[in-house]
Design an enzyme around this catalytic site. Structure first.
Site, PDB file in Angstrom:
ATOM      1  N   ASP A 131      25.094   3.556 -18.124  1.00  0.00           N
ATOM      2  CA  ASP A 131      25.698   2.940 -16.952  1.00  0.00           C
ATOM      3  C   ASP A 131      26.675   3.795 -16.142  1.00  0.00           C
ATOM      4  OD1 ASP A 131      25.424   0.654 -15.559  1.00  0.00           O
ATOM      5  OD2 ASP A 131      27.144  -0.374 -16.443  1.00  0.00           O
ATOM      6  N   CYS A 186       5.458 -10.141  -9.990  1.00  0.00           N
ATOM      7  CA  CYS A 186       6.197 -11.206  -9.302  1.00  0.00           C
ATOM      8  C   CYS A 186       5.231 -12.084  -8.500  1.00  0.00           C
ATOM      9  CB  CYS A 186       7.239 -10.624  -8.355  1.00  0.00           C
ATOM     10  SG  CYS A 186       8.683  -9.957  -9.195  1.00  0.00           S
ATOM     11  N   CYS A 189       5.816 -15.399  -6.131  1.00  0.00           N
ATOM     12  CA  CYS A 189       7.071 -16.071  -6.519  1.00  0.00           C
ATOM     13  C   CYS A 189       8.256 -15.547  -5.687  1.00  0.00           C
ATOM     14  CB  CYS A 189       7.323 -15.806  -8.001  1.00  0.00           C
ATOM     15  SG  CYS A 189       8.897 -16.413  -8.592  1.00  0.00           S
ATOM     16  N   CYS A 192      13.940 -16.263  -7.268  1.00  0.00           N
ATOM     17  CA  CYS A 192      15.258 -15.623  -7.331  1.00  0.00           C
ATOM     18  C   CYS A 192      15.878 -15.545  -5.936  1.00  0.00           C
ATOM     19  CB  CYS A 192      15.149 -14.238  -7.954  1.00  0.00           C
ATOM     20  SG  CYS A 192      13.893 -13.209  -7.198  1.00  0.00           S
ATOM     21  N   CYS A 196      19.456 -17.893  -4.961  1.00  0.00           N
ATOM     22  CA  CYS A 196      20.754 -17.206  -4.873  1.00  0.00           C
ATOM     23  C   CYS A 196      21.750 -18.072  -4.100  1.00  0.00           C
ATOM     24  CB  CYS A 196      20.594 -15.848  -4.192  1.00  0.00           C
ATOM     25  SG  CYS A 196      22.181 -15.019  -4.014  1.00  0.00           S
ATOM     26  N   CYS A 212      27.044 -10.799  -2.761  1.00  0.00           N
ATOM     27  CA  CYS A 212      26.678 -11.038  -4.166  1.00  0.00           C
ATOM     28  C   CYS A 212      27.899 -11.449  -4.987  1.00  0.00           C
ATOM     29  CB  CYS A 212      26.045  -9.762  -4.726  1.00  0.00           C
ATOM     30  SG  CYS A 212      25.657  -9.860  -6.458  1.00  0.00           S
ATOM     31  N   CYS A 242      19.900 -15.347 -10.420  1.00  0.00           N
ATOM     32  CA  CYS A 242      18.591 -14.778 -10.069  1.00  0.00           C
ATOM     33  C   CYS A 242      17.781 -14.407 -11.314  1.00  0.00           C
ATOM     34  CB  CYS A 242      18.728 -13.588  -9.113  1.00  0.00           C
ATOM     35  SG  CYS A 242      19.541 -12.161  -9.801  1.00  0.00           S
ATOM     36  N   CYS A 246      14.103 -16.997 -13.134  1.00  0.00           N
ATOM     37  CA  CYS A 246      12.892 -16.170 -13.192  1.00  0.00           C
ATOM     38  C   CYS A 246      11.939 -16.685 -14.280  1.00  0.00           C
ATOM     39  CB  CYS A 246      13.265 -14.709 -13.461  1.00  0.00           C
ATOM     40  SG  CYS A 246      11.812 -13.647 -13.570  1.00  0.00           S
TER      41      CYS A 246
HETATM   42 FE1  SF4 Z   1       9.938 -11.867  -9.497  1.00  0.00          FE
HETATM   43 FE2  SF4 Z   1      11.346 -13.334 -11.240  1.00  0.00          FE
HETATM   44 FE3  SF4 Z   1      12.164 -13.141  -8.698  1.00  0.00          FE
HETATM   45 FE4  SF4 Z   1       9.984 -14.567  -9.297  1.00  0.00          FE
HETATM   46  S1  SF4 Z   1      12.102 -15.020  -9.935  1.00  0.00           S
HETATM   47  S2  SF4 Z   1      10.215 -13.082  -7.612  1.00  0.00           S
HETATM   48  S3  SF4 Z   1       9.102 -13.346 -10.948  1.00  0.00           S
HETATM   49  S4  SF4 Z   1      12.037 -11.470 -10.165  1.00  0.00           S
END
Ligand code: SF4
Length: 362
Positions: A131, A186, A189, A192, A196, A212, A242, A246
């Protein structure tokens, strides 16, 4: 010696040390460096000047280790953790910070992995990175085959999800590289992006730190603007929204490493107890945790914002005592909280009186 068994034995050793997955990438310019520069140009790094200052260093891992040839990427699951409390006086801490400080845990494991590599290849030089060095870890993790970068900008592993820490071992010998994770999963989808609470995503893969919650609660040093303070909800250090929404985290496994077990004090902290606590005792409690980065002043500032946004008027006596706090940031947050909570308290007192009068006259 780097023989046909090296890759398999490296994985066995990494697993024995507590890592959940390991992969090897060549030490090359990361694909995402160009995206990093665009992100910086837009000013999306907010007040994180160190991101801009070290942008060029992130163009190649040789800035961290002379002669670097390979990057071993290792991931460690910290897990989903527990659901938030509905009690408005309780706060929420991002799951990654509820266990031991990951910098310490990962660094120690990576140093052990480096020692193992040196036993096999005595001429190898290396450096463990967690990091703090200028490395685009997620990009190297993708290149090492560990997963893809999701629309929420997190690395997603098909099996492990995204509640994982990433550590890197830079070495100056050529190790057999894994195939990069070429596909992304993804699909259509956008959960996320939609979930937010502060609309921090400009679009897929584009996070604006100026919006954020993690940025404001962890990185930002000064006072919180009203528009931010009003929207922190119960987050006092980071945010998991977020990742929580997922679908790839639905079946994410729990942490295997005991150091990742949440400290009960950090699962749903009592924010009134926080603001009432003695400053030295509170600061001592942060030692050895990821929360140390934000220090007492940032955490108490966040707690005051959360209690105010959720109208926790019972906090008023403790808020009043912070009006004389030695830290200017805490004093300013306390003054704001005292004024706003005072208004809420007097409005609800007036409402109570009206209700009593109405019931008497009926
Ligand atoms: Fe991708 Fe997960 Fe966001 Fe859906 S919630 S767009 S799968 S990162």
């Amino acid at each position: 010696m780097i023989d046909a068994d090296f890759r398999r034995e490296l994985e066995l050793e990494a697993t024995r040390l507590g890592f959940d997955r390991v992969g090897i990438a060549p030490a090359v310019e990361p694909d995402d460096h160009v995206h990093l520069l665009a992100w910086l140009d837009r000013g999306d790094h907010a007040g994180m000047a160190y991101m801009k200052d070290r942008a060029e260093a992130r163009a190649h891992p040789r800035s961290i280790l002379d002669g670097v040839r390979s990057v071993v990427m290792a991931s460690l699951v910290y897990g989903r953790g527990q659901a938030a409390s509905s009690d408005p006086r309780r706060g929420r801490i991002a799951r990654y910070a509820q266990g031991a400080d990951y910098h310490v845990v990962l660094r120690s494991k990576l140093e052990s992995l480096l020692a193992w590599v040196r036993e096999r290849i005595p001429e190898a030089g290396g450096r463990a990175v967690v990091d703090t060095a200028p490395l685009l870890e997620r990009d190297f993790a993708r290149r090492a085959g560990l997963g893809w970068i999701g629309k929420n900008t997190m690395l997603i592993d098909r099996r492990l999800g995204s509640y994982t820490f990433l550590g890197a071992l830079l070495v100056d010998v050529d190790l057999p590289a894994d195939s990069p994770h070429a596909s992304a999963h993804c699909g259509t989808c956008t959960r996320c992006l939609d979930a937010c609470p502060t609309d921090a995503f400009r679009g897929p893969y584009q996070l604006d730190a100026r919006r954020c919650i993690s940025y404001w609660t962890i990185e930002h040093k000064g006072d919180l603007p009203d528009a931010v303070a009003d929207r922190l909800d119960d987050w006092v250090f980071g945010c998991d929204v977020c990742q929580d929404v997922c679908p790839w985290n639905r079946k994410a496994p729990p942490a295997r490493d005991p150091s990742m077990t949440p400290d009960p004090e950090r699962v749903a902290p009592d924010l009134i107890a926080w603001i009432e606590s003695d400053p030295k005792t509170f600061a001592r409690g942060l030692v050895g945790t990821a929360l140390e980065r934000t220090k007492r002043r940032g955490l108490i500032r966040n707690a005051l914002a959360g209690l105010t946004a959720r109208h926790v008027v019972e906090a008023l006596p403790a808020v009043e005592r912070l009006l004389d706090d030695p830290e200017p940031v805490v004093r300013a947050a306390a003054a704001r909280a005292f004024e706003r909570l005072g208004r809420v308290a007097s409005t609800s007192n007036a409402d109570d009186l009206d209700a009593r009068d109405a019931s008497r006259s009926s």
